[in-house]
Design a protein around this motif. Structure first.
Motif, PDB file in Angstrom:
ATOM      1  N   SER A 184     -25.257   3.477   9.340  1.00 41.74           N
ATOM      2  CA  SER A 184     -25.799   2.476  10.266  1.00 41.74           C
ATOM      3  C   SER A 184     -24.746   2.066  11.296  1.00 41.74           C
ATOM      4  O   SER A 184     -25.057   1.887  12.481  1.00 41.74           O
ATOM      5  N   ARG A 185     -23.487   1.925  10.832  1.00 39.96           N
ATOM      6  CA  ARG A 185     -22.436   1.535  11.770  1.00 39.96           C
ATOM      7  C   ARG A 185     -22.183   2.639  12.798  1.00 39.96           C
ATOM      8  O   ARG A 185     -21.999   2.373  13.986  1.00 39.96           O
ATOM      9  N   LEU A 186     -22.165   3.896  12.351  1.00 39.23           N
ATOM     10  CA  LEU A 186     -21.954   5.012  13.282  1.00 39.23           C
ATOM     11  C   LEU A 186     -23.091   5.094  14.292  1.00 39.23           C
ATOM     12  O   LEU A 186     -22.865   5.250  15.498  1.00 39.23           O
ATOM     13  N   TYR A 215     -22.565   4.731  18.265  1.00 39.77           N
ATOM     14  CA  TYR A 215     -22.856   5.815  19.215  1.00 39.77           C
ATOM     15  C   TYR A 215     -23.885   5.359  20.251  1.00 39.77           C
ATOM     16  O   TYR A 215     -23.816   5.712  21.429  1.00 39.77           O
ATOM     17  N   ARG A 216     -24.881   4.569  19.814  1.00 36.11           N
ATOM     18  CA  ARG A 216     -25.899   4.099  20.766  1.00 36.11           C
ATOM     19  C   ARG A 216     -25.287   3.177  21.824  1.00 36.11           C
ATOM     20  O   ARG A 216     -25.558   3.324  23.023  1.00 36.11           O
ATOM     21  N   VAL A 217     -24.455   2.241  21.361  1.00 37.72           N
ATOM     22  CA  VAL A 217     -23.825   1.320  22.314  1.00 37.72           C
ATOM     23  C   VAL A 217     -22.930   2.080  23.276  1.00 37.72           C
ATOM     24  O   VAL A 217     -22.890   1.822  24.478  1.00 37.72           O
ATOM     25  N   ALA A 218     -22.185   3.082  22.730  1.00 35.68           N
ATOM     26  CA  ALA A 218     -21.300   3.876  23.584  1.00 35.68           C
ATOM     27  C   ALA A 218     -22.084   4.664  24.619  1.00 35.68           C
ATOM     28  O   ALA A 218     -21.617   4.887  25.734  1.00 35.68           O
ATOM     29  N   ARG A 253     -17.169  -2.113  19.142  1.00 33.06           N
ATOM     30  CA  ARG A 253     -17.973  -3.269  19.486  1.00 33.06           C
ATOM     31  C   ARG A 253     -19.142  -3.451  18.508  1.00 33.06           C
ATOM     32  O   ARG A 253     -19.508  -4.577  18.170  1.00 33.06           O
ATOM     33  N   ALA A 254     -19.703  -2.333  18.084  1.00 38.03           N
ATOM     34  CA  ALA A 254     -20.797  -2.422  17.131  1.00 38.03           C
ATOM     35  C   ALA A 254     -20.323  -2.948  15.781  1.00 38.03           C
ATOM     36  O   ALA A 254     -21.006  -3.739  15.121  1.00 38.03           O
ATOM     37  N   LEU A 255     -19.141  -2.527  15.363  1.00 42.15           N
ATOM     38  CA  LEU A 255     -18.623  -2.926  14.055  1.00 42.15           C
ATOM     39  C   LEU A 255     -18.269  -4.406  13.990  1.00 42.15           C
ATOM     40  O   LEU A 255     -18.428  -5.044  12.948  1.00 42.15           O
ATOM     41  N   VAL A 256     -17.758  -4.953  15.083  1.00 39.98           N
ATOM     42  CA  VAL A 256     -17.287  -6.340  15.041  1.00 39.98           C
ATOM     43  C   VAL A 256     -18.328  -7.334  15.537  1.00 39.98           C
ATOM     44  O   VAL A 256     -18.060  -8.524  15.593  1.00 39.98           O
ATOM     45  N   ARG A 257     -19.520  -6.828  15.836  1.00 38.72           N
ATOM     46  CA  ARG A 257     -20.532  -7.699  16.413  1.00 38.72           C
ATOM     47  C   ARG A 257     -20.887  -8.867  15.498  1.00 38.72           C
ATOM     48  O   ARG A 257     -21.170  -9.966  15.959  1.00 38.72           O
ATOM     49  N   GLU A 258     -20.865  -8.659  14.185  1.00 39.36           N
ATOM     50  CA  GLU A 258     -21.210  -9.720  13.246  1.00 39.36           C
ATOM     51  C   GLU A 258     -20.040 -10.142  12.380  1.00 39.36           C
ATOM     52  O   GLU A 258     -20.216 -10.880  11.424  1.00 39.36           O
ATOM     53  N   ARG A 259     -18.858  -9.671  12.676  1.00 37.19           N
ATOM     54  CA  ARG A 259     -17.707  -9.952  11.804  1.00 37.19           C
ATOM     55  C   ARG A 259     -16.891 -11.133  12.342  1.00 37.19           C
ATOM     56  O   ARG A 259     -16.634 -11.235  13.520  1.00 37.19           O
ATOM     57  N   ARG A 260     -16.442 -11.957  11.426  1.00 35.46           N
ATOM     58  CA  ARG A 260     -15.551 -13.062  11.763  1.00 35.46           C
ATOM     59  C   ARG A 260     -14.135 -12.615  11.444  1.00 35.46           C
ATOM     60  O   ARG A 260     -13.660 -12.752  10.303  1.00 35.46           O
ATOM     61  N   LEU A 261     -13.486 -12.064  12.440  1.00 32.90           N
ATOM     62  CA  LEU A 261     -12.120 -11.594  12.242  1.00 32.90           C
ATOM     63  C   LEU A 261     -11.253 -11.965  13.436  1.00 32.90           C
ATOM     64  O   LEU A 261     -11.749 -12.267  14.518  1.00 32.90           O
ATOM     65  N   VAL A 262      -9.950 -11.946  13.212  1.00 31.36           N
ATOM     66  CA  VAL A 262      -8.958 -12.209  14.260  1.00 31.36           C
ATOM     67  C   VAL A 262      -8.181 -10.931  14.498  1.00 31.36           C
ATOM     68  O   VAL A 262      -7.683 -10.311  13.545  1.00 31.36           O
ATOM     69  N   LEU A 263      -8.088 -10.537  15.760  1.00 29.35           N
ATOM     70  CA  LEU A 263      -7.305  -9.357  16.117  1.00 29.35           C
ATOM     71  C   LEU A 263      -6.226  -9.773  17.105  1.00 29.35           C
ATOM     72  O   LEU A 263      -6.526 -10.311  18.175  1.00 29.35           O
ATOM     73  N   VAL A 264      -4.966  -9.545  16.740  1.00 30.65           N
ATOM     74  CA  VAL A 264      -3.843  -9.801  17.637  1.00 30.65           C
ATOM     75  C   VAL A 264      -3.442  -8.486  18.292  1.00 30.65           C
ATOM     76  O   VAL A 264      -3.090  -7.518  17.601  1.00 30.65           O
ATOM     77  N   LEU A 265      -3.528  -8.439  19.601  1.00 37.85           N
ATOM     78  CA  LEU A 265      -3.092  -7.271  20.379  1.00 37.85           C
ATOM     79  C   LEU A 265      -1.795  -7.667  21.070  1.00 37.85           C
ATOM     80  O   LEU A 265      -1.809  -8.372  22.066  1.00 37.85           O
ATOM     81  N   PRO A 317     -10.881  -1.837  26.618  1.00 36.76           N
ATOM     82  CA  PRO A 317     -11.698  -1.167  25.592  1.00 36.76           C
ATOM     83  C   PRO A 317     -11.604  -1.816  24.217  1.00 36.76           C
ATOM     84  O   PRO A 317     -12.443  -1.569  23.357  1.00 36.76           O
ATOM     85  N   LEU A 318     -10.591  -2.651  23.977  1.00 36.41           N
ATOM     86  CA  LEU A 318     -10.386  -3.272  22.670  1.00 36.41           C
ATOM     87  C   LEU A 318     -11.031  -4.654  22.570  1.00 36.41           C
ATOM     88  O   LEU A 318     -10.832  -5.350  21.569  1.00 36.41           O
ATOM     89  N   LEU A 319     -11.752  -5.072  23.589  1.00 33.24           N
ATOM     90  CA  LEU A 319     -12.351  -6.396  23.593  1.00 33.24           C
ATOM     91  C   LEU A 319     -13.804  -6.316  23.135  1.00 33.24           C
ATOM     92  O   LEU A 319     -14.567  -5.469  23.613  1.00 33.24           O
ATOM     93  N   PRO A 320     -14.210  -7.192  22.212  1.00 32.22           N
ATOM     94  CA  PRO A 320     -15.597  -7.180  21.725  1.00 32.22           C
ATOM     95  C   PRO A 320     -16.578  -7.498  22.845  1.00 32.22           C
ATOM     96  O   PRO A 320     -16.248  -8.210  23.805  1.00 32.22           O
ATOM     97  N   GLY A 321     -17.799  -6.975  22.688  1.00 30.68           N
ATOM     98  CA  GLY A 321     -18.838  -7.291  23.656  1.00 30.68           C
ATOM     99  C   GLY A 321     -19.584  -8.548  23.296  1.00 30.68           C
ATOM    100  O   GLY A 321     -20.156  -9.205  24.164  1.00 30.68           O
ATOM    101  N   SER A 322     -19.592  -8.887  22.008  1.00 30.04           N
ATOM    102  CA  SER A 322     -20.270 -10.083  21.537  1.00 30.04           C
ATOM    103  C   SER A 322     -19.773 -10.376  20.130  1.00 30.04           C
ATOM    104  O   SER A 322     -19.002  -9.607  19.556  1.00 30.04           O
TER     105      SER A 322
END
Length: 775
Positions: free
Chosen positions: A16-18, A22-25, A227-239, A250-255
């Motif tokens: 489902s994640r793949l 792929y659809r969003v991409a 973006r699809a993977l993190v759409r519903e995840r509550r996580l912190v990413l430090v870049l 490219p590393l920024l979530p869409g939502s």
């Protein structure tokens, strides 16, 4: 059976994640993909939500064709689908790898944190200090469980501000709010080869549990899957340490609810829709607090003055403060004052701000090496400026570029974190960046290039200073005033430049003196002497006129020496209040002027001699000197001589009042005021109005000494009229105070209160006032 069910659920989640990624991409909606693949919208929705155990191979092939997947990507998608099919289907490699992927938590079960050890947050710094305001901003952003837009925070600023430490500390502080994981990825923005967006996405996807074989090949496909993977995840990413916008986007979530913290030395102005936190150096108290937490509170608190000086020498820069603190830790027997003494030598400071693998110079070096050659040159030449801040025009004089080009390059240096904006049109260098830029001057440029740059800029600065100074000379000044009778625009512009750029022209004056360009020194000081009346509190006038006296003596120019010794005498009497020294210098000026037969300089020397004597309350001698000065000026026909006669009359009247002869003072002052008003009629200018205002004010004092309060009130009000015409009336408060006293003495206390309240409000709004003409 329970284990098998759990495995199937996890593998279905991988598919489902793949599929969603792929659809969003591909930029397709669910409706568009369902129509293109020939499947129902409901079936597609169930697949993306993980509700379908395993679609048939033909369905997967149709989806792959509709998505435009290549052979390898289609095979990866099919192998992921196999995991949910009935038992008779042999699992592929993707099923085995995907069993290590994070599973969606069952209802009511605790959330499972994601992240491989490679991207786990580094440890927090135990002695992290300050930044409460910035941390509060981040906490406020994180408090929204359902943000309308993805939360991306850009933390930027010059090298050494502790951006990485701040971002990691913030991520640790937010961990409880983001149970799905806290990741940190270094982007290597300052390295020779920053991490590409594609490789960065690969690392993040693997940290989120995507099997190696399931990671798409292209950057856009990886970004879509992320973006699809993190759409519903509550996580912190430090870049950390981003190079530019293209690396980060490219590393920024869409939502979704994730928080992304980006650190960069560059401002990344092209990065849109982000919350910007621009860190600055620490406040003095915060810097002392950081030193105390590193080196020990007792040790630091035992030497508060040395600690404050140490923090200042570090420029309140967190990296420098940490190094200084660690040096103290490594030398427990060394007092704080010892390190202060070592760092006080600028030539050794950057060498000393290095301990272990911590160092200030390499931090600046990384940013400097990434600059284009022209930007490097402008940064180096900024180190030649003398003031705490500078304009693009002044920097251009040192850089040998146009002002417009220099301003553009300075803005690029601001974006790079090496130059800071001071005000709307001024820039500044951090003290340690200035030291580093000065080092690069000696390494990257020849002695001849530097000498030419200093000479070229110095001549331009002194030419402009002289041109602006001459606008205040009554023999050169324009006679027009502004539209409301206030100071004309050309005087306001000149005063503003001379005041704000005084570190530059004073440094240029010293350089010209050292270079033997004595005539330039004399000409500049000569042009300045009428402007010097406006800023009597400046201690620099003794420095300026001592330079011009020395230059005149070096040239053997006796007349110039007489003139500038007189200016120096005025400085000691009027500005420094060192009356005896002023009398000595005025006597020297008088002797020189008498040898030359120069009656004007004799008049000024006698005026300054008389002023010094008056302040020492030697009124009889002072009055005699004022009369002799008036006789000298009476033989001349020039604006300066007319002004000189007026000044002597005022001085003589002051001596009369101060010696108890107020009635005689009134008679003398009325003649002086008549002369001042005549000057206003002949040459309407701020200078003439200022002379009239001061004379009318003094007439009020004379009448007040005789307790003639209505007459004193009239004189004070006349003074206020002329002060208003000046534009920057420094002594207006004195006149208003005396006027209030005159009103109270006449039984008009309420009127005095209203007048003074209104005046105080107006003067507070107007800001600082300028100085006054010579007494």
């Amino acid at each position: 059976m329970a284990a098998e069910a759990g495995g199937a659920g996890a593998d279905t989640g991988e598919f489902s994640r793949l599929l969603a990624g792929y659809r969003v991409a591909a930029g397709l909606t669910q409706e568009e993909l369902a129509a293109a693949a020939g499947v129902s919208l409901r079936a597609l929705g169930d697949m993306e939500r993980g509700r379908t155990r395993g679609p048939q191979r033909r369905t997967v092939r149709a989806l792959a064709v509709a998505l435009g997947l290549d052979g390898e990507q289609a095979e990866v998608l099919d192998r992921a689908a196999q995991c949910g099919r009935p038992r008779g289907v042999r699992p592929g490699p993707a099923q085995v790898v995907a069993q290590s992927a994070p599973r969606d938590p069952a209802p009511g079960a605790p959330p499972v944190a994601v992240g491989q050890s490679a991207l786990a947050l580094p440890r927090d710094i135990a002695d992290f200090t300050a930044r409460e305001g910035a941390l509060a901003v981040l906490a406020g952003l994180a408090a929204d469980d359902r943000p309308a837009h993805p939360r991306v925070v850009l933390v930027s600023g010059q090298p050494g501000l502790g951006k990485t430490a701040f971002a990691l500390h913030a991520a640790h502080a937010l961990a409880e709010r983001f149970p799905d994981g806290q990741l940190s990825l270094g982007l290597g923005g300052m390295s020779g080869q920053p991490l590409s967006a594609r490789d960065a996405l690969g690392q993040v996807l693997r940290a989120l549990g995507v099997a190696d074989a399931a990671v798409p090949a292209g950057t856009e496909e990886r970004a879509g899957l992320y973006r699809a993977l993190v759409r519903e995840r509550r996580l912190v990413l430090v870049l950390d340490d981003a190079a530019d916008e293209s690396q980060v986007r490219p590393l920024l979530p869409g939502s979704g609810p994730a928080v992304t913290i980006v650190t960069s030395r560059n401002a990344l102005p092209g990065l849109e829709s982000v919350h910007r936190l621009s860190l600055d150096v620490l406040a003095p108290a915060e810097a002392a607090g950081l030193l105390a937490r590193i080196a020990g509170r007792e040790r630091v608190e035992a030497a508060p003055d040395a600690t404050a000086e140490l923090a200042a020498l570090c420029g309140y820069l967190p990296l420098a403060l940490r190094i200084a603190g660690q040096r103290l830790v490594a030398r427990p027997q060394q007092p704080v004052a010892h390190l202060v003494r070592q760092l006080a030598a600028e030539e050794n400071r950057l060498d000393l701000l290095e301990t272990g693998d911590l160092a200030v110079r390499p931090a600046f070096e990384l940013s400097y090496r990434r600059l284009p050659a022209e930007s490097q040159l402008v940064l180096r030449r900024c180190a030649l400026t003398a003031g705490p801040d500078f304009t693009a025009v002044v920097a251009a004089a040192y850089a040998g570029r146009s002002a417009a080009r220099t301003e553009l390059l300075l803005e690029q240096l601001v974006d790079a974190g090496l130059v800071q904006p001071a005000t709307a049109d001024r820039y500044r260098l951090h003290d340690l960046v200035r030291l580093y830029a000065g080092e690069r001057l000696t390494v990257d440029e020849t002695a001849q290039e530097l000498a030419e740059a200093r000479t070229r800029a110095g001549r331009w600065i002194l030419d402009r200073a002289a041109a602006y100074g001459l606008r205040f000379d009554p023999e050169h000044a324009k006679d027009d005033t502004g539209p409301t009778g206030s100071a004309p625009a050309h005087l306001t512009e000149a005063a503003h430049w001379l005041e704000y750029e005084h570190p530059e022209w004073l440094a240029a004056l010293h350089h010209a003196q050292r270079a033997g360009r004595y005539q330039e020194v004399i000409d500049t000081a000569e042009a300045m002497h009428w402007f010097s009346d406006r800023l009597l509190s400046w201690g620099i006038w003794a420095e300026v006129f001592q330079l011009s006296v020395d230059a005149a003596r070096a040239l053997g120019d006796r007349r110039a020496e007489a003139v500038h010794v007189n200016y120096l005498a005025w400085t000691y009497v009027t500005c420094l209040h060192r009356y005896q020294r002023g009398i000595e210098l005025a006597s020297q000026g008088l002797e020189l002027a008498q040898e030359l037969g120069d009656r004007e300089q004799q008049g000024w020397a006698l005026t300054y001699l008389a002023s010094g004597l008056r302040y020492l309350r030697r009124h009889r001698e002072a009055t005699d000197a004022f009369h002799r000065a008036a006789d000298a000026f009476a033989e001349l026909d020039s604006r300066a001589a007319l002004i000189g006669r007026l000044v002597t009359l005022r001085g003589a009247a002051n001596c009369l009042r101060e010696s108890g002869r107020a009635e005689e003072a009134v008679d003398t002052r009325r003649r002086a005021l008549a002369g001042a008003l005549e000057l206003v009629e002949r040459w309407s200018s701020p200078l003439m109005n200022l002379l009239a205002a001061m004379t009318a004010h003094e007439l009020g004092l004379d009448r007040a000494a005789l307790k003639r309060w209505p007459a004193a009130e009239k004189a004070y009000r006349q003074a206020l009229v002329h002060y208003e015409a000046v534009g920057r009336p420094d002594s207006m408060t004195k006149t208003l105070t005396e006027l209030g006293t005159a009103l109270i003495e006449q039984g008009r206390a309420e009127e005095a209160r209203e007048l003074l309240t209104e005046a105080l409000t107006d003067l507070s709004a107007d800001g600082p006032r300028a100085g006054l003409p010579r007494p």
